[in-house]
Design a protein around this motif. Structure first.
Motif, PDB file in Angstrom:
ATOM      1  N   LYS A  44       0.829  -1.200   0.000  1.00 33.57           N
ATOM      2  CA  LYS A  44       0.000   0.000   0.000  1.00 33.57           C
ATOM      3  C   LYS A  44       0.866   1.254   0.000  1.00 33.57           C
ATOM      4  O   LYS A  44       2.054   1.216   0.312  1.00 33.57           O
ATOM      5  CB  LYS A  44      -0.918  -0.009   1.229  1.00 33.57           C
ATOM      6  CG  LYS A  44      -0.214   0.106   2.562  1.00 33.57           C
ATOM      7  CD  LYS A  44      -1.227   0.105   3.697  1.00 33.57           C
ATOM      8  CE  LYS A  44      -0.520   0.214   5.041  1.00 33.57           C
ATOM      9  NZ  LYS A  44       0.065   1.554   5.207  1.00 33.57           N
ATOM     10  N   ASP A  46       2.210   4.487   1.477  1.00 34.57           N
ATOM     11  CA  ASP A  46       2.453   4.925   2.850  1.00 34.57           C
ATOM     12  C   ASP A  46       2.737   6.413   2.910  1.00 34.57           C
ATOM     13  O   ASP A  46       3.485   6.951   2.088  1.00 34.57           O
ATOM     14  CB  ASP A  46       3.637   4.168   3.454  1.00 34.57           C
ATOM     15  CG  ASP A  46       3.320   2.706   3.717  1.00 34.57           C
ATOM     16  OD1 ASP A  46       4.253   1.888   3.606  1.00 34.57           O
ATOM     17  OD2 ASP A  46       2.166   2.386   4.031  1.00 34.57           O
ATOM     18  N   TRP A  47       2.202   7.049   3.925  1.00 29.51           N
ATOM     19  CA  TRP A  47       2.445   8.464   4.168  1.00 29.51           C
ATOM     20  C   TRP A  47       3.873   8.661   4.689  1.00 29.51           C
ATOM     21  O   TRP A  47       4.358   7.881   5.514  1.00 29.51           O
ATOM     22  CB  TRP A  47       1.439   8.981   5.192  1.00 29.51           C
ATOM     23  CG  TRP A  47       1.736  10.353   5.679  1.00 29.51           C
ATOM     24  CD1 TRP A  47       1.648  11.529   4.988  1.00 29.51           C
ATOM     25  CD2 TRP A  47       2.195  10.714   6.983  1.00 29.51           C
ATOM     26  NE1 TRP A  47       2.011  12.589   5.774  1.00 29.51           N
ATOM     27  CE2 TRP A  47       2.342  12.117   7.009  1.00 29.51           C
ATOM     28  CE3 TRP A  47       2.479   9.990   8.143  1.00 29.51           C
ATOM     29  CZ2 TRP A  47       2.775  12.802   8.140  1.00 29.51           C
ATOM     30  CZ3 TRP A  47       2.913  10.669   9.263  1.00 29.51           C
ATOM     31  CH2 TRP A  47       3.051  12.050   9.257  1.00 29.51           C
ATOM     32  N   THR A  61       6.249  10.697   9.409  1.00 32.54           N
ATOM     33  CA  THR A  61       6.154   9.350   9.920  1.00 32.54           C
ATOM     34  C   THR A  61       7.431   9.042  10.695  1.00 32.54           C
ATOM     35  O   THR A  61       8.502   9.607  10.419  1.00 32.54           O
ATOM     36  CB  THR A  61       5.945   8.343   8.776  1.00 32.54           C
ATOM     37  OG1 THR A  61       5.556   7.087   9.304  1.00 32.54           O
ATOM     38  CG2 THR A  61       7.189   8.197   7.910  1.00 32.54           C
ATOM     39  N   THR A 107      -2.612  12.694   6.975  1.00 35.37           N
ATOM     40  CA  THR A 107      -1.767  11.534   6.726  1.00 35.37           C
ATOM     41  C   THR A 107      -2.453  10.445   5.902  1.00 35.37           C
ATOM     42  O   THR A 107      -1.788   9.519   5.444  1.00 35.37           O
ATOM     43  CB  THR A 107      -1.303  10.903   8.049  1.00 35.37           C
ATOM     44  OG1 THR A 107      -2.441  10.368   8.725  1.00 35.37           O
ATOM     45  CG2 THR A 107      -0.620  11.928   8.946  1.00 35.37           C
ATOM     46  N   ASP A 108      -3.737  10.530   5.763  1.00 33.80           N
ATOM     47  CA  ASP A 108      -4.516   9.485   5.122  1.00 33.80           C
ATOM     48  C   ASP A 108      -4.553   9.704   3.611  1.00 33.80           C
ATOM     49  O   ASP A 108      -4.830  10.805   3.145  1.00 33.80           O
ATOM     50  CB  ASP A 108      -5.933   9.502   5.679  1.00 33.80           C
ATOM     51  CG  ASP A 108      -6.747   8.295   5.255  1.00 33.80           C
ATOM     52  OD1 ASP A 108      -7.862   8.120   5.772  1.00 33.80           O
ATOM     53  OD2 ASP A 108      -6.253   7.522   4.403  1.00 33.80           O
ATOM     54  N   VAL A 109      -4.288   8.641   2.872  1.00 31.63           N
ATOM     55  CA  VAL A 109      -4.345   8.713   1.404  1.00 31.63           C
ATOM     56  C   VAL A 109      -5.675   9.293   0.939  1.00 31.63           C
ATOM     57  O   VAL A 109      -5.718  10.128   0.033  1.00 31.63           O
ATOM     58  CB  VAL A 109      -4.128   7.314   0.792  1.00 31.63           C
ATOM     59  CG1 VAL A 109      -4.464   7.312  -0.693  1.00 31.63           C
ATOM     60  CG2 VAL A 109      -2.691   6.858   0.992  1.00 31.63           C
ATOM     61  N   ALA A 110      -6.749   8.888   1.579  1.00 34.34           N
ATOM     62  CA  ALA A 110      -8.092   9.302   1.161  1.00 34.34           C
ATOM     63  C   ALA A 110      -8.346  10.792   1.389  1.00 34.34           C
ATOM     64  O   ALA A 110      -9.280  11.349   0.805  1.00 34.34           O
ATOM     65  CB  ALA A 110      -9.133   8.481   1.898  1.00 34.34           C
ATOM     66  N   ALA A 111      -7.540  11.440   2.212  1.00 34.45           N
ATOM     67  CA  ALA A 111      -7.736  12.855   2.514  1.00 34.45           C
ATOM     68  C   ALA A 111      -7.127  13.767   1.465  1.00 34.45           C
ATOM     69  O   ALA A 111      -7.354  14.966   1.482  1.00 34.45           O
ATOM     70  CB  ALA A 111      -7.139  13.177   3.881  1.00 34.45           C
TER      71      ALA A 111
END
Length: 125
Positions: A44, A46-47, A61, A107-111
């Motif tokens: 996946k 990663d941030w 991170t 930090t979220d991909v969806a954001a």
């Protein structure tokens, strides 16, 4: 048309440095977050780090704290990722992204609503 274009990737030996750049265009540069993510094949995304364009608040991170530095240019549409003391585990495709959600460090991909095409970073032992 919204575009985020990354540059600066390449191949380095462990312990070396690279500086990634991201230039955004095609959207209104209001206060927002710009972030860096990385991804290796089969895993996946990663941030890595984010910066808020108003005031320059940053977050990282844990695995890159003290080695990577995220910053922005004078305009709100440019972000950089200075990567020092690189390790083989840092090898990945690095992506720049822009997001407008509120609530602290993004930090979220969806954001993140807009993404670049990525730039490859390869660190050899």
């Amino acid at each position: 048309q919204v575009r985020l274009v990354e540059s600066g990737g390449g191949s380095v030996q462990a312990g070396g440095s690279l500086r990634l750049s991201c230039v955004a265009s095609g959207y209104t540069y209001s206060d927002h977050w710009m972030g860096w993510f990385r991804q290796v094949p089969g895993k996946k995304r990663d941030w890595v780090a984010s910066i808020y364009t108003a005031g320059g608040s940053t977050c990282y991170t844990d695995s890159v704290k003290g080695r990577f530095t995220i910053s922005q240019g004078n305009a709100k549409n440019t972000a950089y990722l200075q990567m020092d003391s690189l390790k083989p585990d840092d090898t990945a495709m690095y992506y720049c992204a822009a997001g407008w959600e509120e609530g602290g460090c993004l930090t979220d991909v969806a954001a993140f609503g807009y993404w670049g095409q990525g730039t490859q970073v390869t660190v050899s032992a």
